[in-house]
Write a protein that holds these residues in place. Sequence first.
Motif, PDB file in Angstrom:
ATOM      1  N   GLU A 294     -24.256  19.841 -39.718  1.00 33.49           N
ATOM      2  CA  GLU A 294     -23.191  19.661 -38.724  1.00 33.49           C
ATOM      3  C   GLU A 294     -23.788  18.828 -37.594  1.00 33.49           C
ATOM      4  O   GLU A 294     -24.608  19.304 -36.822  1.00 33.49           O
ATOM      5  CB  GLU A 294     -22.690  21.014 -38.207  1.00 33.49           C
ATOM      6  CG  GLU A 294     -22.216  21.972 -39.293  1.00 33.49           C
ATOM      7  CD  GLU A 294     -20.979  21.501 -40.069  1.00 33.49           C
ATOM      8  OE1 GLU A 294     -20.346  20.519 -39.662  1.00 33.49           O
ATOM      9  OE2 GLU A 294     -20.674  22.119 -41.100  1.00 33.49           O
ATOM     10  N   GLU A 295     -23.380  17.566 -37.536  1.00 31.08           N
ATOM     11  CA  GLU A 295     -23.947  16.647 -36.544  1.00 31.08           C
ATOM     12  C   GLU A 295     -23.330  16.873 -35.163  1.00 31.08           C
ATOM     13  O   GLU A 295     -24.032  16.888 -34.146  1.00 31.08           O
ATOM     14  CB  GLU A 295     -23.695  15.195 -36.966  1.00 31.08           C
ATOM     15  CG  GLU A 295     -24.180  14.846 -38.367  1.00 31.08           C
ATOM     16  CD  GLU A 295     -25.684  14.656 -38.441  1.00 31.08           C
ATOM     17  OE1 GLU A 295     -26.337  14.696 -37.392  1.00 31.08           O
ATOM     18  OE2 GLU A 295     -26.201  14.492 -39.566  1.00 31.08           O
ATOM     19  N   THR A 296     -22.006  16.966 -35.126  1.00 32.44           N
ATOM     20  CA  THR A 296     -21.249  17.183 -33.888  1.00 32.44           C
ATOM     21  C   THR A 296     -20.073  18.084 -34.261  1.00 32.44           C
ATOM     22  O   THR A 296     -19.872  18.387 -35.448  1.00 32.44           O
ATOM     23  CB  THR A 296     -20.690  15.848 -33.324  1.00 32.44           C
ATOM     24  OG1 THR A 296     -19.554  15.466 -34.114  1.00 32.44           O
ATOM     25  CG2 THR A 296     -21.706  14.717 -33.356  1.00 32.44           C
ATOM     26  N   PRO A 297     -19.258  18.484 -33.304  1.00 33.67           N
ATOM     27  CA  PRO A 297     -18.098  19.316 -33.677  1.00 33.67           C
ATOM     28  C   PRO A 297     -17.164  18.645 -34.680  1.00 33.67           C
ATOM     29  O   PRO A 297     -16.428  19.320 -35.388  1.00 33.67           O
ATOM     30  CB  PRO A 297     -17.398  19.542 -32.333  1.00 33.67           C
ATOM     31  CG  PRO A 297     -18.487  19.421 -31.311  1.00 33.67           C
ATOM     32  CD  PRO A 297     -19.429  18.385 -31.844  1.00 33.67           C
ATOM     33  N   THR A 298     -17.180  17.320 -34.790  1.00 34.24           N
ATOM     34  CA  THR A 298     -16.254  16.638 -35.716  1.00 34.24           C
ATOM     35  C   THR A 298     -16.948  15.809 -36.797  1.00 34.24           C
ATOM     36  O   THR A 298     -16.269  15.187 -37.604  1.00 34.24           O
ATOM     37  CB  THR A 298     -15.299  15.700 -34.944  1.00 34.24           C
ATOM     38  OG1 THR A 298     -16.082  14.725 -34.255  1.00 34.24           O
ATOM     39  CG2 THR A 298     -14.422  16.454 -33.977  1.00 34.24           C
ATOM     40  N   VAL A 299     -18.267  15.789 -36.786  1.00 32.06           N
ATOM     41  CA  VAL A 299     -18.991  14.969 -37.778  1.00 32.06           C
ATOM     42  C   VAL A 299     -19.987  15.850 -38.529  1.00 32.06           C
ATOM     43  O   VAL A 299     -20.735  16.611 -37.913  1.00 32.06           O
ATOM     44  CB  VAL A 299     -19.760  13.812 -37.095  1.00 32.06           C
ATOM     45  CG1 VAL A 299     -20.603  13.047 -38.130  1.00 32.06           C
ATOM     46  CG2 VAL A 299     -18.803  12.853 -36.405  1.00 32.06           C
TER      47      VAL A 299
END
Length: 291
Positions: free
Chosen positions: A32-37
């Motif tokens: 999980e890189e960011t909340p959306t990526v």
Amino acid sequence: MIITQIKQRRKELDRDKNVYVPHMVLVDKIIEETPTVRTIHFHFKDPELNKEFTFEAGQFAELSIFGVGEATFCISSSPTRNDHWECGINRVGLVTAALHRLGVGAEIGFRGPYGNHFPLDIMAGKNLVFVGGGIGLAPLRSLIWNVLDNRDKYDKIAIIYGARSPGDLCFKYDLDTWEADQSLNTIITVDKGDAMWKGREGFVSEALRDAAPSSRNAVAVVCGPPVMIRSTFPVLEQLGFMPDQVITTLEKRMKCGIGKCGRCNIGNLYVCRDGPVFSYAQIKGFISDEY
Ligand code: FES
């Protein structure tokens, strides 16, 4: 019995000819890189394909979830590291939302690799300037790792990367590695920091202008959201980069990935068939209107 075998073989041959039939891949790992990526690591279910599959940095693939659909994604891992493959998934629609619901072990479809690739032959022996924004680092990191795994072929390397906020920075593990590498000039910026952020604030184009890398014997590679690309090109021009010294990758409205549906045309080009990698010289005429 023989007729059944022949029919079965015909079916297999038809399948091989149908370019829309995907290969199956298995999800090995999810970051999980960011909340959306999120980044999905995967390998092919067919062991032979794991041995045979090759691609070039900049190429893309179609990932599919049965019953939901398929969408295009750049392959974000480096061709120099072939034990698995990676794609960065930005959650923006039905297919990407479904890809965000997957767990390790899930089975998905894969078509590709498609499109052209970054011109490593032209970049050899040059100073390289990588400029990325947000999820635009996905195709760029494939190229950066490819270059770093052949470091002696290139001269000075600058990496300038930014995102809207610290939480939107992708591939932080790569950023840490590049910042620690004294042979690289790595600059990370965010549009607006938070209470914990100690780094640079401001747009990527401003960080590029302040770093002012020389255009002499240099190639710049720019990947990011359209607004970042549009603001970065003029800065590169001010720094003396000619349009054919600037390379970018466009991932615009691609659907079929193979030049059939007409969804990805930009000017007189199809992004999937003629790109996704273009020089600024190729797209300069319509970049502001169409991208
Ligand atoms: S994605 Fe269909 S023509 Fe390019």
